[in-house]
Design an enzyme around this catalytic site. Structure first.
Site, PDB file in Angstrom:
ATOM      1  N   CYS A 188       0.810  -1.232   0.000  1.00 31.19           N
ATOM      2  CA  CYS A 188       0.000   0.000   0.000  1.00 31.19           C
ATOM      3  C   CYS A 188       0.838   1.274   0.000  1.00 31.19           C
ATOM      4  CB  CYS A 188      -0.977   0.007   1.168  1.00 31.19           C
ATOM      5  SG  CYS A 188      -2.253  -1.263   0.990  1.00 31.19           S
TER       6      CYS A 188
ATOM      7  N   HIS B 201     -13.242   9.243  -7.301  1.00 34.38           N
ATOM      8  CA  HIS B 201     -12.268   9.326  -8.388  1.00 34.38           C
ATOM      9  C   HIS B 201     -11.184  10.369  -8.132  1.00 34.38           C
ATOM     10  CE1 HIS B 201     -15.188   6.765 -10.352  1.00 34.38           C
ATOM     11  NE2 HIS B 201     -14.189   6.393 -11.144  1.00 34.38           N
TER      12      HIS B 201
ATOM     13  N   GLU C  78     -13.153  -0.757   2.923  1.00 34.15           N
ATOM     14  CA  GLU C  78     -12.110  -0.548   1.916  1.00 34.15           C
ATOM     15  C   GLU C  78     -12.068  -1.699   0.909  1.00 34.15           C
ATOM     16  OE1 GLU C  78      -8.149   1.315   2.990  1.00 34.15           O
ATOM     17  OE2 GLU C  78      -7.530  -0.753   2.603  1.00 34.15           O
TER      18      GLU C  78
END
Length: 149
Positions: free
Chosen positions: A25, A75, A136
């Site tokens: 990550c 986005h 998530e």
């Protein structure tokens, strides 16, 4: 009058990177987030009120969460503004990408804290934020409860 919890669910796509993290990550990547917002209150008892019987109109809750969270984060790519990712963020923004520079490491835990503060600030006085659940992935989520805070 009974106290009732009302929940509305939202979804949005957001990219992020965890600077300094020791796993995958640390790379820029994205998630299909699901956010469940639960508020608590008592249904309106005034029969002359157009919202009679509601704790809060789902549409009113939707407007708050869309304006504060979904429209901003959908986005977008979120970076901690105190990391070297700011150079990448500037490059992306210069190319027309939606970028958020946060005061925190953009983990689900920190995002849900941020979201709670933003939503609480917009709720009517008689409505309290009860909890948030920010999912998530299909198997990973962070939760915020007013009773814990």
């Amino acid at each position: 009058m009974s106290t009732i919890r009302i929940t509305k669910q939202f979804s949005f796509e957001t990219g992020h990177a965890l600077y300094g993290y020791d796993g995958k990550c640390k790379n820029v990547h994205g998630h299909s987030y699901k956010l469940s917002v639960t508020v608590i209150g008592t249904p309106i008892t005034d029969t002359n009120n157009v919202k009679y019987g509601m704790v809060i109109d789902f549409g009113d809750l939707k407007k708050i969460v869309k304006e504060e969270i979904v429209n901003k984060f959908d986005h977008a790519t979120v970076f901690n503004k105190h990391t070297p990712h700011v150079e990448l963020a500037k490059e992306l923004a210069d190319r027309g990408h939606q970028v958020i520079l946060a005061d925190y490491q953009p983990t689900s835990e920190n995002m849900v804290i941020d979201f709670a503060a933003k939503i609480k600030a917009r709720l009517p006085e008689n409505i309290k934020l009860h909890s948030l659940k920010l999912q998530e992935t299909a198997t990973s989520y962070a939760e915020w409860y007013a009773s814990d805070n």
